[in-house]
Motif scaffolding. Structure first.
Motif, PDB file in Angstrom:
ATOM      1  N   UNK A  51      39.571 -22.991 -56.630  1.00  0.00           N
ATOM      2  CA  UNK A  51      38.626 -22.176 -55.858  1.00  0.00           C
ATOM      3  C   UNK A  51      38.584 -20.743 -56.376  1.00  0.00           C
ATOM      4  N   UNK A  52      39.732 -20.225 -56.805  1.00  0.00           N
ATOM      5  CA  UNK A  52      39.765 -18.860 -57.342  1.00  0.00           C
ATOM      6  C   UNK A  52      38.940 -18.754 -58.615  1.00  0.00           C
ATOM      7  N   UNK A  53      39.032 -19.745 -59.469  1.00  0.00           N
ATOM      8  CA  UNK A  53      38.240 -19.739 -60.704  1.00  0.00           C
ATOM      9  C   UNK A  53      36.767 -19.924 -60.368  1.00  0.00           C
ATOM     10  N   UNK A  54      36.461 -20.912 -59.535  1.00  0.00           N
ATOM     11  CA  UNK A  54      35.068 -21.221 -59.203  1.00  0.00           C
ATOM     12  C   UNK A  54      34.367 -20.052 -58.524  1.00  0.00           C
ATOM     13  N   UNK A  55      35.086 -19.305 -57.690  1.00  0.00           N
ATOM     14  CA  UNK A  55      34.455 -18.216 -56.950  1.00  0.00           C
ATOM     15  C   UNK A  55      34.519 -16.879 -57.674  1.00  0.00           C
ATOM     16  N   UNK A  56      35.210 -16.845 -58.795  1.00  0.00           N
ATOM     17  CA  UNK A  56      35.340 -15.595 -59.544  1.00  0.00           C
ATOM     18  C   UNK A  56      34.001 -15.228 -60.167  1.00  0.00           C
ATOM     19  N   UNK A  57      33.743 -13.941 -60.258  1.00  0.00           N
ATOM     20  CA  UNK A  57      32.479 -13.460 -60.831  1.00  0.00           C
ATOM     21  C   UNK A  57      32.275 -14.041 -62.232  1.00  0.00           C
ATOM     22  N   UNK A  58      31.110 -14.597 -62.465  1.00  0.00           N
ATOM     23  CA  UNK A  58      30.797 -15.173 -63.763  1.00  0.00           C
ATOM     24  C   UNK A  58      31.300 -16.593 -63.939  1.00  0.00           C
ATOM     25  N   UNK A  59      31.983 -17.139 -62.933  1.00  0.00           N
ATOM     26  CA  UNK A  59      32.447 -18.515 -63.012  1.00  0.00           C
ATOM     27  C   UNK A  59      33.641 -18.736 -63.913  1.00  0.00           C
ATOM     28  N   UNK A  60      34.269 -17.652 -64.351  1.00  0.00           N
ATOM     29  CA  UNK A  60      35.488 -17.775 -65.138  1.00  0.00           C
ATOM     30  C   UNK A  60      36.436 -16.660 -64.749  1.00  0.00           C
ATOM     31  N   UNK A  61      37.729 -16.933 -64.932  1.00  0.00           N
ATOM     32  CA  UNK A  61      38.726 -15.951 -64.523  1.00  0.00           C
ATOM     33  C   UNK A  61      39.891 -15.940 -65.493  1.00  0.00           C
ATOM     34  N   UNK A  62      40.422 -14.761 -65.702  1.00  0.00           N
ATOM     35  CA  UNK A  62      41.625 -14.593 -66.500  1.00  0.00           C
ATOM     36  C   UNK A  62      42.802 -15.068 -65.656  1.00  0.00           C
ATOM     37  N   UNK A  63      43.752 -15.701 -66.302  1.00  0.00           N
ATOM     38  CA  UNK A  63      44.935 -16.156 -65.575  1.00  0.00           C
ATOM     39  C   UNK A  63      45.607 -14.987 -64.868  1.00  0.00           C
ATOM     40  N   UNK A  64      45.482 -13.800 -65.408  1.00  0.00           N
ATOM     41  CA  UNK A  64      46.090 -12.612 -64.785  1.00  0.00           C
ATOM     42  C   UNK A  64      45.427 -12.278 -63.449  1.00  0.00           C
ATOM     43  N   UNK A  65      44.188 -12.735 -63.228  1.00  0.00           N
ATOM     44  CA  UNK A  65      43.462 -12.430 -61.999  1.00  0.00           C
ATOM     45  C   UNK A  65      43.656 -13.468 -60.899  1.00  0.00           C
ATOM     46  N   UNK A  66      44.188 -14.626 -61.233  1.00  0.00           N
ATOM     47  CA  UNK A  66      44.246 -15.716 -60.252  1.00  0.00           C
ATOM     48  C   UNK A  66      45.655 -16.215 -59.988  1.00  0.00           C
ATOM     49  N   UNK A  67      46.661 -15.542 -60.512  1.00  0.00           N
ATOM     50  CA  UNK A  67      48.021 -16.072 -60.415  1.00  0.00           C
ATOM     51  C   UNK A  67      48.730 -15.737 -59.106  1.00  0.00           C
ATOM     52  N   UNK A  68      48.087 -15.024 -58.202  1.00  0.00           N
ATOM     53  CA  UNK A  68      48.714 -14.658 -56.940  1.00  0.00           C
ATOM     54  C   UNK A  68      48.452 -15.736 -55.883  1.00  0.00           C
ATOM     55  N   UNK A  69      49.124 -16.874 -56.041  1.00  0.00           N
ATOM     56  CA  UNK A  69      48.955 -17.980 -55.097  1.00  0.00           C
ATOM     57  C   UNK A  69      50.282 -18.377 -54.454  1.00  0.00           C
ATOM     58  N   UNK A  70      51.272 -17.504 -54.543  1.00  0.00           N
ATOM     59  CA  UNK A  70      52.530 -17.740 -53.865  1.00  0.00           C
ATOM     60  C   UNK A  70      53.556 -18.560 -54.621  1.00  0.00           C
ATOM     61  N   UNK A  71      53.310 -18.796 -55.910  1.00  0.00           N
ATOM     62  CA  UNK A  71      54.283 -19.513 -56.735  1.00  0.00           C
ATOM     63  C   UNK A  71      54.508 -18.719 -58.022  1.00  0.00           C
ATOM     64  N   UNK A  72      55.545 -19.088 -58.759  1.00  0.00           N
ATOM     65  CA  UNK A  72      55.875 -18.354 -59.985  1.00  0.00           C
ATOM     66  C   UNK A  72      54.830 -18.604 -61.077  1.00  0.00           C
ATOM     67  N   UNK A  73      54.813 -17.725 -62.070  1.00  0.00           N
ATOM     68  CA  UNK A  73      53.855 -17.846 -63.175  1.00  0.00           C
ATOM     69  C   UNK A  73      53.993 -19.187 -63.918  1.00  0.00           C
ATOM     70  N   UNK A  74      55.205 -19.667 -64.212  1.00  0.00           N
ATOM     71  CA  UNK A  74      55.297 -20.978 -64.874  1.00  0.00           C
ATOM     72  C   UNK A  74      54.690 -22.105 -64.030  1.00  0.00           C
ATOM     73  N   UNK A  75      54.825 -21.995 -62.706  1.00  0.00           N
ATOM     74  CA  UNK A  75      54.240 -23.014 -61.833  1.00  0.00           C
ATOM     75  C   UNK A  75      52.721 -22.921 -61.837  1.00  0.00           C
TER      76      UNK A  75
END
Length: 120
Positions: A51-75
């Motif tokens: 949903x974060x990618x789909x709703x991001x402006x332009x339909x694409x997102x950098x991993x740096x912009x969507x990684x705040x989902x409550x789990x670690x970066x490797x997850x």
């Protein structure tokens, strides 16, 4: 006055993953492919990332912009990999960052599958 010609936008071909549920029963292959997509979205973290990618402006997102989902970066990376394997996302490396985008043909086909079933 400009002499520039306005060209029509081309819509990507939508290859359905399977027929609408009300049209006919799914073949074993269609059911396998569709289940893989829904299984990938069955995890709450993956659904949030999708949903974060789909709703991001332009339909694409950098991993740096969507990684705040409550789990670690490797997850986060693991879940994005699963979404890619299911054919729901594609990615492109730009420098040190990876950008993800929703595959519009797959999303449209899944939506069509469910929309026609709900209307029946």
């Amino acid at each position: 006055m400009s002499n520039a010609e306005v060209l029509p936008l081309l819509q990507p071909e939508v290859e359905p993953c399977c027929p609408p549920l009300t049209e006919r029963p799914l073949t074993a292959e269609e059911a396998e492919r569709t289940a893989k997509m829904f299984k990938a979205l069955g995890d709450p973290v993956r659904l949030r990332l999708f949903a974060a990618v789909a709703s991001h402006e332009g339909g694409e997102a950098c991993v740096c912009d969507i990684s705040d989902v409550g789990v670690s970066q490797p997850t986060v990376s693991h879940h994005l990999k699963k979404l890619k394997e299911a054919g729901l996302l594609s990615s492109e490396r730009r420098g040190t960052w990876v950008y993800y985008r929703v595959e519009p043909a797959v999303l449209a086909a899944m939506g069509q599958l469910l929309t026609k079933a709900a209307a029946a």
